[in-house]
Design an enzyme around this catalytic site. Structure first.
Site, short mmCIF file in Angstrom:
data_model
loop_
_atom_site.label_atom_id
_atom_site.label_comp_id
_atom_site.label_asym_id
_atom_site.label_seq_id
_atom_site.Cartn_x
_atom_site.Cartn_y
_atom_site.Cartn_z
N SER A 174 15.51 20.87 -17.08
CA SER A 174 14.25 21.90 -17.13
C SER A 174 14.95 23.08 -17.82
O SER A 174 15.93 23.61 -17.50
CB SER A 174 13.55 22.16 -15.76
OG SER A 174 12.79 23.34 -16.04
N GLU A 199 9.89 7.99 -17.22
CA GLU A 199 8.57 8.41 -17.36
C GLU A 199 8.32 7.98 -19.02
O GLU A 199 7.07 7.88 -19.28
CB GLU A 199 8.78 10.03 -17.29
CG GLU A 199 8.57 10.39 -15.90
CD GLU A 199 8.95 11.93 -15.79
OE1 GLU A 199 8.37 12.81 -16.59
OE2 GLU A 199 9.60 12.16 -14.81
N LYS A 237 16.70 21.29 -11.57
CA LYS A 237 16.05 19.97 -12.13
C LYS A 237 17.01 18.86 -12.63
O LYS A 237 17.84 19.03 -13.59
CB LYS A 237 14.69 20.31 -12.85
CG LYS A 237 13.83 20.96 -11.93
CD LYS A 237 12.69 20.38 -11.28
CE LYS A 237 11.68 19.70 -12.21
NZ LYS A 237 10.98 18.70 -11.49
N HIS A 271 0.88 -1.12 -0.02
CA HIS A 271 -0.01 0.04 0.09
C HIS A 271 0.87 1.31 0.07
O HIS A 271 0.48 2.25 0.59
CB HIS A 271 -0.96 0.28 1.28
CG HIS A 271 -1.72 -1.30 1.31
ND1 HIS A 271 -2.84 -1.20 1.04
CD2 HIS A 271 -1.49 -2.38 2.16
CE1 HIS A 271 -3.50 -2.65 1.08
NE2 HIS A 271 -2.56 -2.96 2.08
#
Ligand code: ARG
Length: 466
Positions: free
Chosen positions: A276, A289, A282, A155
């Protein structure tokens, strides 16, 4: 030039020409198309369906075209209807009227499924090797992390301590099943369809087994109607590919979480990260992804083909031409994803201390406290209740279980003694889980050994596939 102009009085509408043409997609099967034709024409000659002389002339012509295509001397004409028409008309252009005999006893319906199967057989070998390479990288990572303690989750909440090797080896099991599925799919599609003709075979005495042998198929298809209308192998491939992507996507999701500032379990190499345009600090896990995102594409390819095929009466219908775009997209996406993912995972840095610290927080040894009481005679349900109370007390006091003094332990149950600290040490928690399949050192070593055997065995097997 169309292969079928005779019956028509008017030329085809330009828009229909574009709509009907598949050359932009199927041109990548030029080699398979020629190899299939070489086997077919050799058989036509052997069976005296056409003369030896014609058969040899066509054979040589096809070989010349293959060489010229490979050396970029000829370019594939994007205005042709499909790769089959292109090769046949190029042949006739090169060698003259004998070229018109190539298509004797054959239809594009059996030709196209032959070409796709030949192309797919090669590509499935590539996919198998991509999986095997990833597995070997994972094997090495697991081998270096048999003692790296990390929290296991259920979970998304900390559950019990495991090792990083245990976690990585879980993915290896998924990829083992993926590989067996691909090999199974290969076995089932290894049936040669040529000779089925348009739908009902041919009036010539074709020797289908000879063609199958020549092309490295282990058998020939049994029913000509099924042969030309079967695209199960496309759907089965896309289903295997979808499962591979599902596994890669779950793994990617974990990679993305692990390299957040909050987890900080790993750091991806600069080579596999992007920045970025506005936020200078970043470092984004774009590869993971994209793998997660591209999973949607591959599922889409599978659904496309399931839907295309669901209402098609026997035998060939033009709907089926849609198969190759979905199939090639699925294959390309999965191969590229596997190879990029492998590089990303091979170069990532593992923050072992952070992982261990993560396991020491969140009461991951609570089950072990209960097991301690059970081993001293208490019923598990009662032990569970007491440890629940201990955890609640620790939350209020903002300490971990092992920080409790013995007197406090004893307030919860007189059974507790000094050996509790050893029993709930994270290393003990992992080591005591000696059950087959668990995280203990012996169990992990057995898993590693069996993985290595699997990789080596399958590598040999895949090498022998034709
Ligand atoms: N380009 C077609 C395909 O990919 C080849 C088969 C054409 N057959 C036909 N009867 N029109 O499916």
């Amino acid at each position: 030039m169309k292969l079928w102009g005779g019956r028509f009085e008017k030329g085809v509408n330009n828009l229909v020409n574009d709509f009907n043409s598949s050359i932009k997609i199927d041109s990548r099967m030029y080699k398979e198309d020629i190899i299939g034709s070489l086997a077919h024409v050799k058989m036509l000659g052997k069976q005296n369906i056409i003369s030896k002389k014609d058969s040899e002339k066509i054979y040589d012509g096809l070989n010349t075209i293959l060489k010229r295509l490979e050396n970029n001397v000829i370019k594939i004409d994007e205005c042709a209807e499909d790769i089959h028409s292109f090769i046949e008309s190029t042949l006739t252009y090169y060698i003259g009227d004998e070229g018109k005999k190539l298509h004797t006893g054959r239809s594009r319906n059996d030709q196209v499924t032959l070409d796709t199967k030949l192309y797919l057989k090669k590509y499935l070998v590539q996919i198998c090797n991509d999986i095997l390479n990833l597995q070997f990288i994972l094997y090495k990572i697991a081998n270096e992390n048999i003692k790296t303690i990390m929290p296991g989750y259920t979970h998304m909440q900390k559950a019990q301590p495991i090792t990083f090797a245990h976690h990585i080896l879980a993915y290896c099991e998924m990829f083992k099943r993926d590989l067996s599925r691909v090999l199974d799919c290969y076995k089932r599609l290894d049936e040669m369809p040529l000779g089925s003709g348009a739908l009902a075979t041919s009036t010539y005495l074709l020797d289908r087994n000879l063609v199958a042998n020549e092309l490295g198929f282990s058998k020939i298809t049994l029913n000509s109607l099924d042969s030309v209308s079967d695209r199960d192998y496309v759907i089965e491939t896309l289903s295997c590919l979808s499962m591979i992507m599902m596994h890669l996507s779950r793994f990617s999701e974990e990679i993305i979480l692990w390299c957040t500032n909050e987890f900080n379990f790993i750091e991806l190499s600069d080579e596999y990260s992007t920045g970025s345009s506005i936020m200078p600090q970043k470092k984004n896990p774009d590869v993971a992804e994209l793998v997660r995102g591209k999973t949607g594409r591959v599922y889409g390819d599978l659904i496309t083909m399931l839907t295309v095929m669901k209402g098609i009466p026997l035998a060939y219908n033009k709907d089926m031409q849609e198969d190759k775009e979905a199939l090639f997209d699925g294959l390309d996406t999965v191969s590229l994803s596997l190879r990029t993912f492998s590089g990303m995972i091979e170069t990532m840095k593992i923050n072992k201390d952070v992982m261990k610290k993560g396991a020491s927080l969140g009461f991951t040894n609570a089950t072990d406290v209960a097991d301690y009481l059970v081993k001293k005679g208490m019923a598990f349900r009662n032990a569970h209740e007491i440890v629940g109370e201990i955890v609640l007390y620790c939350i209020k006091e903002n300490i971990s279980i092992e920080e409790l003094p013995l007197e406090v332990f004893k307030n919860f149950s007189p059974i507790f003694d000094n050996d509790i600290y050893e029993a709930i040490d994270l290393i003990t928690c992992v080591e005591e889980r000696k059950v087959f399949g668990g995280p203990s050192l012996t169990s992990i070593k057995a898993q590693l050994l069996s993985l290595l055997e699997f990789i080596n065995e399958r590598k040999e097997y895949v090498k022998c596939l034709k």
